[in-house]
Scaffold this active site. Structure first.
Site, PDB file in Angstrom:
ATOM      1  N   HIS A 180     136.532  61.188  61.656  1.00  0.00           N
ATOM      2  CA  HIS A 180     137.131  60.042  60.977  1.00  0.00           C
ATOM      3  C   HIS A 180     138.070  60.519  59.883  1.00  0.00           C
ATOM      4  CE1 HIS A 180     137.953  56.027  59.619  1.00  0.00           C
ATOM      5  NE2 HIS A 180     137.322  55.594  60.691  1.00  0.00           N
ATOM      6  N   THR A 234     136.468  51.797  61.426  1.00  0.00           N
ATOM      7  CA  THR A 234     135.032  51.927  61.194  1.00  0.00           C
ATOM      8  C   THR A 234     134.814  52.457  59.778  1.00  0.00           C
ATOM      9  OG1 THR A 234     134.919  52.536  63.520  1.00  0.00           O
ATOM     10  CG2 THR A 234     132.920  52.823  62.235  1.00  0.00           C
ATOM     11  N   ARG A 247     136.152  47.911  71.170  1.00  0.00           N
ATOM     12  CA  ARG A 247     135.669  47.018  70.107  1.00  0.00           C
ATOM     13  C   ARG A 247     135.381  45.646  70.677  1.00  0.00           C
ATOM     14  NH1 ARG A 247     136.826  49.159  64.637  1.00  0.00           N
ATOM     15  NH2 ARG A 247     136.077  47.167  63.916  1.00  0.00           N
ATOM     16  N   ARG A 275     140.720  44.916  70.169  1.00  0.00           N
ATOM     17  CA  ARG A 275     142.016  45.007  69.486  1.00  0.00           C
ATOM     18  C   ARG A 275     142.838  46.209  69.958  1.00  0.00           C
ATOM     19  NH1 ARG A 275     140.054  46.572  63.436  1.00  0.00           N
ATOM     20  NH2 ARG A 275     138.754  44.763  63.783  1.00  0.00           N
ATOM     21  N   HIS A 276     142.195  47.240  70.490  1.00  0.00           N
ATOM     22  CA  HIS A 276     142.984  48.348  71.048  1.00  0.00           C
ATOM     23  C   HIS A 276     142.559  48.639  72.489  1.00  0.00           C
ATOM     24  CE1 HIS A 276     139.712  50.523  69.070  1.00  0.00           C
ATOM     25  NE2 HIS A 276     140.268  50.463  67.874  1.00  0.00           N
ATOM     26  N   ARG A 322     152.806  44.763  71.531  1.00  0.00           N
ATOM     27  CA  ARG A 322     153.737  43.968  72.330  1.00  0.00           C
ATOM     28  C   ARG A 322     153.083  43.307  73.541  1.00  0.00           C
ATOM     29  NH1 ARG A 322     159.340  45.017  71.852  1.00  0.00           N
ATOM     30  NH2 ARG A 322     159.753  45.006  69.627  1.00  0.00           N
ATOM     31  N   ASP A 381     142.459  55.554  70.879  1.00  0.00           N
ATOM     32  CA  ASP A 381     142.484  54.117  70.541  1.00  0.00           C
ATOM     33  C   ASP A 381     143.874  53.643  70.121  1.00  0.00           C
ATOM     34  OD1 ASP A 381     139.759  54.174  70.896  1.00  0.00           O
ATOM     35  OD2 ASP A 381     139.253  53.892  68.784  1.00  0.00           O
ATOM     36  N   HIS A 382     144.546  54.481  69.315  1.00  0.00           N
ATOM     37  CA  HIS A 382     145.765  53.973  68.700  1.00  0.00           C
ATOM     38  C   HIS A 382     146.998  54.066  69.589  1.00  0.00           C
ATOM     39  CE1 HIS A 382     143.406  52.786  65.428  1.00  0.00           C
ATOM     40  NE2 HIS A 382     142.930  54.013  65.286  1.00  0.00           N
ATOM     41  N   GLU A 439     127.002  62.004  64.644  1.00  0.00           N
ATOM     42  CA  GLU A 439     128.384  62.288  64.234  1.00  0.00           C
ATOM     43  C   GLU A 439     128.483  61.926  62.764  1.00  0.00           C
ATOM     44  OE1 GLU A 439     131.598  61.271  66.840  1.00  0.00           O
ATOM     45  OE2 GLU A 439     132.988  61.055  65.157  1.00  0.00           O
ATOM     46  N   GLU A 456     132.717  55.004  72.460  1.00  0.00           N
ATOM     47  CA  GLU A 456     132.237  54.478  71.176  1.00  0.00           C
ATOM     48  C   GLU A 456     132.021  52.987  71.297  1.00  0.00           C
ATOM     49  OE1 GLU A 456     134.656  55.098  67.778  1.00  0.00           O
ATOM     50  OE2 GLU A 456     134.697  57.258  68.066  1.00  0.00           O
ATOM     51  N   HIS A 474     137.055  53.729  71.719  1.00  0.00           N
ATOM     52  CA  HIS A 474     136.170  52.723  71.114  1.00  0.00           C
ATOM     53  C   HIS A 474     136.537  51.356  71.679  1.00  0.00           C
ATOM     54  CE1 HIS A 474     134.639  50.885  67.025  1.00  0.00           C
ATOM     55  NE2 HIS A 474     134.062  50.332  68.073  1.00  0.00           N
ATOM     56  N   ASN A 503     140.699  60.993  70.214  1.00  0.00           N
ATOM     57  CA  ASN A 503     140.513  59.540  70.245  1.00  0.00           C
ATOM     58  C   ASN A 503     141.868  58.882  70.531  1.00  0.00           C
ATOM     59  OD1 ASN A 503     140.513  56.819  69.277  1.00  0.00           O
ATOM     60  ND2 ASN A 503     138.562  57.227  68.283  1.00  0.00           N
TER      61      ASN A 503
HETATM   62  N1  PXP Z   1     134.616  59.182  65.214  1.00  0.00           N
HETATM   63  C1  PXP Z   1     134.237  57.880  65.152  1.00  0.00           C
HETATM   64  C2  PXP Z   1     132.802  57.563  65.368  1.00  0.00           C
HETATM   65  C3  PXP Z   1     135.188  56.861  64.932  1.00  0.00           C
HETATM   66  O1  PXP Z   1     134.787  55.579  64.876  1.00  0.00           O
HETATM   67  C4  PXP Z   1     136.542  57.215  64.796  1.00  0.00           C
HETATM   68  C5  PXP Z   1     137.562  56.138  64.613  1.00  0.00           C
HETATM   69  O2  PXP Z   1     137.573  55.292  65.696  1.00  0.00           O
HETATM   70  C6  PXP Z   1     136.892  58.562  64.883  1.00  0.00           C
HETATM   71  C7  PXP Z   1     135.906  59.530  65.060  1.00  0.00           C
HETATM   72  C8  PXP Z   1     138.298  59.015  64.786  1.00  0.00           C
HETATM   73  O3  PXP Z   1     138.826  58.717  63.541  1.00  0.00           O
HETATM   74  P1  PXP Z   1     140.372  58.851  63.280  1.00  0.00           P
HETATM   75  O4  PXP Z   1     141.049  57.960  64.249  1.00  0.00           O
HETATM   76  O5  PXP Z   1     140.528  58.438  61.865  1.00  0.00           O
HETATM   77  O6  PXP Z   1     140.712  60.309  63.509  1.00  0.00           O
END
Ligand code: PXP
Length: 253
Positions: free
Chosen positions: A198, A105, A49, A53-54, A22, A13-14, A155, A74, A47, A11
């Site tokens: 997660h 989430t 959103r 936000r990301h 920034r 996202d971050h 999941e 997602e 994801h 994932n």
């Molecule tokens: N699976 C789902 C459905 C999620 O929403 C997330 C977080 O966006 C993850 C997995 C990954 O979680 P983490 O970033 O905490 O590893």
């Protein structure tokens, strides 16, 4: 059992969270996706959103263009997201609950309460060829409802298990792990493909990776954090190694 029968979805996202702090163009989530692929990821998870936000719409466009491994998109069950998914037709769509005020989430989707609505929502996604996955707690009622609405994949939310571990509440952690184990087997017995994710870290991944019914783990936040210290490719490669080790131990009995 072959090690690769457990896929790793990274994932990203971050990476976008850091970029958006920034408002510029770096770090680039697409670059992270390419590195993840080189490090042994079997898929990329992102994801989009509602509040963007990301991950942004342009990130999704880019991922669909450049990825040679599957995208697990997602999204919340909204008309806007459904239209975006139908436009891109990603390999997989994972339906997650989404609240604007949450940091991440927080829980699984309440499928049982919204069965009719969700059944109608996912039907066109399935017709478009997307594998539909539903993000839920390890709860028999939710699993049965996910099965009834026609999802192919569930999941399981591993957040409560990981939080209990991080807080040193080991009895609770073991109880959460036991429900995850039982519910993986139950979902598999209904014919659902089982994924989990997660909050997973190097410390918590192996017990979940050792459930024989689990076919995919989706992991993000920890890996992006760990990348600060050891680089993204080694951070992912180590997660892959731990997953494979757990799986090989399982195969060895
Ligand atoms: N699976 C789902 C459905 C999620 O929403 C997330 C977080 O966006 C993850 C997995 C990954 O979680 P983490 O970033 O905490 O590893």
């Amino acid at each position: 059992m072959a090690a690769k029968d457990l896929r790793l979805g990274v994932n990203i996202d971050h990476v976008a969270t850091v970029r958006n702090a920034r408002g510029g163009a770096y770090p680039d989530p697409l670059r992270a996706a390419r590195i993840a692929e080189a490090a042994g990821a079997d898929g990329i998870t992102a994801h989009l959103r509602e509040d963007r936000r990301h991950i942004s719409d342009a990130d999704i466009d880019g991922l669909m263009e450049v990825l040679s491994i599957p995208l697990n998109f997602e999204m919340a069950a909204t008309a806007e997201m459904q239209a975006i998914a139908l436009r891109h037709k990603p390999h997989a769509v994972c339906i997650v609950p989404e609240k604007r005020e949450e940091r991440t989430t927080e829980g699984g989707l309440e499928v049982a309460r919204e069965e009719n609505k969700l059944a109608h929502f996912i039907a066109p996604l399935r017709e478009a060829g997307c594998r539909v996955s539903i993000f839920i707690a390890a709860d028999r009622r939710q699993i049965e409802a996910a099965h009834r609405i026609g999802a192919e994949v569930i999941e399981l939310h591993t957040g409560a298990y990981c939080d209990a571990h991080a807080e040193g509440h080991f009895t609770e952690r073991d109880r959460e792990l036991e429900s995850l184990r039982e519910m993986s087997a139950f979902a598999h017995s209904l014919g659902l493909e089982v994924h989990a994710g997660h909050g997973l870290t190097y410390d918590t991944v192996q017990p979940v990776a050792a459930f024989p019914e689990v076919r995919e783990l989706n992991i993000g936040h920890f890996l992006i954090g760990e990348a600060i210290f050891r680089g993204l490719e080694p951070a992912i490669a180590e997660m892959r190694r731990l997953m494979d080790e757990a799986r090989l131990r399982l195969a060895a009995g």
